[in-house]
Design a protein around this motif. Structure first.
Motif, PDB file in Angstrom:
ATOM      1  N   GLY A  56       0.779  -1.224   0.000  1.00 55.00           N
ATOM      2  CA  GLY A  56       0.000   0.000   0.000  1.00 55.00           C
ATOM      3  C   GLY A  56       0.811   1.274   0.000  1.00 55.00           C
ATOM      4  N   LYS A  57       2.136   1.157  -0.068  1.00 52.90           N
ATOM      5  CA  LYS A  57       2.969   2.373   0.009  1.00 52.90           C
ATOM      6  C   LYS A  57       2.764   3.277  -1.197  1.00 52.90           C
ATOM      7  CE  LYS A  57       7.126   0.066  -1.809  1.00 52.90           C
ATOM      8  NZ  LYS A  57       6.341  -1.101  -2.280  1.00 52.90           N
ATOM      9  N   SER A  58       2.656   2.697  -2.394  1.00 56.55           N
ATOM     10  CA  SER A  58       2.426   3.519  -3.582  1.00 56.55           C
ATOM     11  C   SER A  58       1.064   4.193  -3.525  1.00 56.55           C
ATOM     12  CB  SER A  58       2.534   2.670  -4.851  1.00 56.55           C
ATOM     13  OG  SER A  58       3.855   2.224  -5.055  1.00 56.55           O
ATOM     14  N   THR A  59       0.055   3.485  -3.019  1.00 62.85           N
ATOM     15  CA  THR A  59      -1.275   4.069  -2.894  1.00 62.85           C
ATOM     16  C   THR A  59      -1.265   5.251  -1.942  1.00 62.85           C
ATOM     17  OG1 THR A  59      -2.289   1.916  -3.348  1.00 62.85           O
ATOM     18  CG2 THR A  59      -3.676   3.578  -2.298  1.00 62.85           C
ATOM     19  N   LEU A  60      -0.509   5.146  -0.851  1.00 65.83           N
ATOM     20  CA  LEU A  60      -0.391   6.265   0.078  1.00 65.83           C
ATOM     21  C   LEU A  60       0.211   7.483  -0.609  1.00 65.83           C
ATOM     22  CD1 LEU A  60       0.842   4.609   3.404  1.00 65.83           C
ATOM     23  CD2 LEU A  60      -1.359   5.714   2.991  1.00 65.83           C
ATOM     24  N   LEU A  61       1.263   7.272  -1.383  1.00 61.88           N
ATOM     25  CA  LEU A  61       1.901   8.385  -2.075  1.00 61.88           C
ATOM     26  C   LEU A  61       0.980   8.982  -3.128  1.00 61.88           C
ATOM     27  CD1 LEU A  61       4.410   7.510  -0.529  1.00 61.88           C
ATOM     28  CD2 LEU A  61       5.734   7.782  -2.621  1.00 61.88           C
ATOM     29  N   GLU A  62       0.274   8.126  -3.862  1.00 58.29           N
ATOM     30  CA  GLU A  62      -0.667   8.618  -4.860  1.00 58.29           C
ATOM     31  C   GLU A  62      -1.758   9.468  -4.207  1.00 58.29           C
ATOM     32  OE1 GLU A  62      -2.005   5.007  -6.563  1.00 58.29           O
ATOM     33  OE2 GLU A  62      -0.206   4.701  -7.785  1.00 58.29           O
ATOM     34  N   THR A  63      -2.190   9.054  -3.023  1.00 58.48           N
ATOM     35  CA  THR A  63      -3.244   9.783  -2.325  1.00 58.48           C
ATOM     36  C   THR A  63      -2.750  11.150  -1.864  1.00 58.48           C
ATOM     37  OG1 THR A  63      -4.157   7.667  -1.578  1.00 58.48           O
ATOM     38  CG2 THR A  63      -4.910   9.641  -0.448  1.00 58.48           C
ATOM     39  N   ILE A  64      -1.524  11.201  -1.360  1.00 52.61           N
ATOM     40  CA  ILE A  64      -0.944  12.491  -0.959  1.00 52.61           C
ATOM     41  C   ILE A  64      -0.801  13.393  -2.177  1.00 52.61           C
ATOM     42  CG2 ILE A  64       1.099  13.615  -0.001  1.00 52.61           C
ATOM     43  CD1 ILE A  64       1.496  11.095   1.737  1.00 52.61           C
ATOM     44  N   ALA A  65      -0.319  12.820  -3.289  1.00 46.72           N
ATOM     45  CA  ALA A  65      -0.173  13.600  -4.522  1.00 46.72           C
ATOM     46  C   ALA A  65      -1.525  14.127  -4.987  1.00 46.72           C
ATOM     47  CB  ALA A  65       0.473  12.745  -5.606  1.00 46.72           C
ATOM     48  N   GLY A  75       3.896  14.197 -12.115  1.00 49.52           N
ATOM     49  CA  GLY A  75       3.865  15.605 -12.453  1.00 49.52           C
ATOM     50  C   GLY A  75       3.294  16.421 -11.320  1.00 49.52           C
ATOM     51  N   ASN A  76       2.722  17.569 -11.652  1.00 51.23           N
ATOM     52  CA  ASN A  76       2.088  18.411 -10.642  1.00 51.23           C
ATOM     53  C   ASN A  76       0.752  18.914 -11.162  1.00 51.23           C
ATOM     54  OD1 ASN A  76       2.751  20.562 -12.387  1.00 51.23           O
ATOM     55  ND2 ASN A  76       4.659  20.987 -11.310  1.00 51.23           N
ATOM     56  N   ARG A  77       0.248  19.996 -10.582  1.00 53.41           N
ATOM     57  CA  ARG A  77      -1.084  20.481 -10.960  1.00 53.41           C
ATOM     58  C   ARG A  77      -1.125  21.077 -12.354  1.00 53.41           C
ATOM     59  NH1 ARG A  77      -3.701  23.222  -7.369  1.00 53.41           N
ATOM     60  NH2 ARG A  77      -2.673  22.204  -5.617  1.00 53.41           N
ATOM     61  N   ASP A  78       0.047  21.341 -12.962  1.00 54.65           N
ATOM     62  CA  ASP A  78       0.096  21.898 -14.312  1.00 54.65           C
ATOM     63  C   ASP A  78       0.083  20.830 -15.399  1.00 54.65           C
ATOM     64  OD1 ASP A  78       0.269  24.506 -13.292  1.00 54.65           O
ATOM     65  OD2 ASP A  78       2.442  24.335 -13.076  1.00 54.65           O
ATOM     66  N   HIS A  79       0.212  19.565 -15.010  1.00 56.39           N
ATOM     67  CA  HIS A  79       0.319  18.485 -15.988  1.00 56.39           C
ATOM     68  C   HIS A  79      -1.016  17.750 -16.087  1.00 56.39           C
ATOM     69  CE1 HIS A  79       4.633  18.964 -14.569  1.00 56.39           C
ATOM     70  NE2 HIS A  79       4.623  19.348 -15.834  1.00 56.39           N
ATOM     71  N   VAL A  80      -1.704  17.965 -17.192  1.00 53.20           N
ATOM     72  CA  VAL A  80      -3.047  17.419 -17.363  1.00 53.20           C
ATOM     73  C   VAL A  80      -3.019  16.356 -18.461  1.00 53.20           C
ATOM     74  CG1 VAL A  80      -5.458  17.952 -17.848  1.00 53.20           C
ATOM     75  CG2 VAL A  80      -4.014  19.639 -16.693  1.00 53.20           C
ATOM     76  N   GLN A 104       3.036  23.749  -4.494  1.00 59.08           N
ATOM     77  CA  GLN A 104       4.112  23.506  -5.449  1.00 59.08           C
ATOM     78  C   GLN A 104       4.782  22.169  -5.142  1.00 59.08           C
ATOM     79  OE1 GLN A 104       4.285  26.436  -3.398  1.00 59.08           O
ATOM     80  NE2 GLN A 104       2.862  27.404  -4.815  1.00 59.08           N
ATOM     81  N   GLY A 105       5.497  21.658  -6.138  1.00 57.68           N
ATOM     82  CA  GLY A 105       6.234  20.423  -5.946  1.00 57.68           C
ATOM     83  C   GLY A 105       6.114  19.512  -7.153  1.00 57.68           C
ATOM     84  N   PHE A 106       6.226  18.204  -6.906  1.00 61.08           N
ATOM     85  CA  PHE A 106       6.218  17.256  -8.017  1.00 61.08           C
ATOM     86  C   PHE A 106       5.991  15.846  -7.472  1.00 61.08           C
ATOM     87  CE2 PHE A 106       7.651  14.809 -11.628  1.00 61.08           C
ATOM     88  CZ  PHE A 106       7.395  15.632 -12.718  1.00 61.08           C
ATOM     89  N   PHE A 107       5.272  15.046  -8.253  1.00 60.39           N
ATOM     90  CA  PHE A 107       5.094  13.629  -7.947  1.00 60.39           C
ATOM     91  C   PHE A 107       5.815  12.817  -9.008  1.00 60.39           C
ATOM     92  CE2 PHE A 107       1.945   9.854  -8.015  1.00 60.39           C
ATOM     93  CZ  PHE A 107       2.762   9.117  -7.174  1.00 60.39           C
ATOM     94  N   MET A 108       6.874  12.129  -8.609  1.00 60.86           N
ATOM     95  CA  MET A 108       7.637  11.274  -9.523  1.00 60.86           C
ATOM     96  C   MET A 108       7.202   9.828  -9.293  1.00 60.86           C
ATOM     97  SD  MET A 108      10.236   8.959  -9.824  1.00 60.86           S
ATOM     98  CE  MET A 108      10.989   8.348 -11.307  1.00 60.86           C
ATOM     99  N   ARG A 109       6.564   9.243 -10.290  1.00 56.69           N
ATOM    100  CA  ARG A 109       6.051   7.868 -10.193  1.00 56.69           C
ATOM    101  C   ARG A 109       6.763   7.025 -11.239  1.00 56.69           C
ATOM    102  NH1 ARG A 109       1.328   5.007 -12.277  1.00 56.69           N
ATOM    103  NH2 ARG A 109       0.410   3.657 -10.675  1.00 56.69           N
ATOM    104  N   ALA A 110       7.677   6.170 -10.792  1.00 60.39           N
ATOM    105  CA  ALA A 110       8.509   5.403 -11.724  1.00 60.39           C
ATOM    106  C   ALA A 110       7.666   4.565 -12.674  1.00 60.39           C
ATOM    107  CB  ALA A 110       9.477   4.513 -10.947  1.00 60.39           C
ATOM    108  N   GLU A 111       6.566   3.999 -12.182  1.00 57.67           N
ATOM    109  CA  GLU A 111       5.758   3.074 -12.973  1.00 57.67           C
ATOM    110  C   GLU A 111       5.166   3.729 -14.214  1.00 57.67           C
ATOM    111  OE1 GLU A 111       1.618   0.681 -12.219  1.00 57.67           O
ATOM    112  OE2 GLU A 111       3.158   0.550 -10.654  1.00 57.67           O
ATOM    113  N   SER A 112       4.850   5.029 -14.125  1.00 57.61           N
ATOM    114  CA  SER A 112       4.228   5.713 -15.255  1.00 57.61           C
ATOM    115  C   SER A 112       5.103   6.840 -15.800  1.00 57.61           C
ATOM    116  CB  SER A 112       2.852   6.260 -14.851  1.00 57.61           C
ATOM    117  OG  SER A 112       2.954   7.076 -13.701  1.00 57.61           O
TER     118      SER A 112
END
Length: 254
Positions: A56-65, A75-80, A104-112
């Protein structure tokens, strides 16, 4: 005389928890056992989350993102562009305590990451090379996988924000992982960046002064990286790979 402005530094996200756990836990991701009694406190600029596949660690990070407004595919809020996960039910059920909240910031997800690199290429067809300005100046697809990861970390990670990394070691050699540790140190020393990272790498989980949350079964606890199965297995293997492999192969052959 004007008042001096006082700004709080990282970590900005202080806590993620269930104020009142939802009654209906039948559907994923609310069905994850690790969510029972979930209450994560972030007391350091860098937090590491460790657990087995499916914990569930990836799900936790996805939820925070998602809560930050970032694209959960990276990406971030600018990447649609198309998102690959639906964590809205979990995000709605959780309480996020900020001091202060940052957008501000960024979500780096290796899988995608491949999809994100393709999105930048699509943007460049309309905006030209400016689409790559924050990513080293060229298409991430025109670099090796590991080089593209580092281009992202070196050029896009900086300034006030929350930086979320899901298995960043996926394309990095041990030497490149050491480089990532140096990048994380620069972010921490800036006082303006909070990093939350999920990893399987014993190198990355050894980052000094980080809080490490270890996910096991239905529990989440703070731990030393030496207490994780990742570290113990890797150490046993490196100390005597021949003996370790004989033991494993004999177990499967018997």
């Amino acid at each position: 005389m004007a008042k001096e402005r006082f700004e709080l530094g990282a970590p900005f996200l202080k806590r993620v928890y269930f104020r009142e756990p939802p009654k209906d836990r039948a559907e994923y991701p609310l069905s994850l056992p690790i969510l029972d009694g979930l209450d994560l406190t972030f007391s350091t600029p860098v937090t590491v989350i460790v657990g087995e596949n499916g914990s569930g660690k990836s799900t936790l990070l996805e939820t925070i993102a998602y809560h930050c407004g970032f694209n959960v595919s990276g990406g971030n809020r600018d990447h649609v562009y198309d998102q690959t996960a639906d964590v809205a039910p979990l995000a709605d059920a959780l309480t996020f305590a900020w001091r202060p909240k940052v957008a501000q910031g960024f979500f780096m997800r290796a899988e995608s990451f491949f999809n994100f690199a393709g999105y930048l290429d699509e943007m460049s067809s309309h905006a030209g090379s400016v689409a790559y300005a924050s990513y080293g100046g060229s298409s991430l697809h025109r670099q090796s996988h590991g080089e593209a990861f580092l281009s992202l970390f070196e050029n896009r990670f900086g300034g006030k924000g929350i930086y979320i990394l899901d298995e960043p070691e996926a394309a990095l050699s041990p030497q490149r992982q050491i480089q990532l540790l140096a990048i994380l140190r620069a972010l921490e020393e800036s006082g303006e960046a909070q990093v939350i990272m999920a990893t399987h790498s014993p190198i990355l989980m050894a980052y000094p002064n980080a809080d490490l949350y270890y996910l096991q079964g239905d529990t989440i606890r703070l731990a030393d990286y030496r207490d994780t199965g990742h570290y113990r297995i890797t150490r046993r293997f490196l100390e005597n790979p021949d003996a370790y492999l004989r033991e494993i192969f004999d177990r499967f052959d018997s």
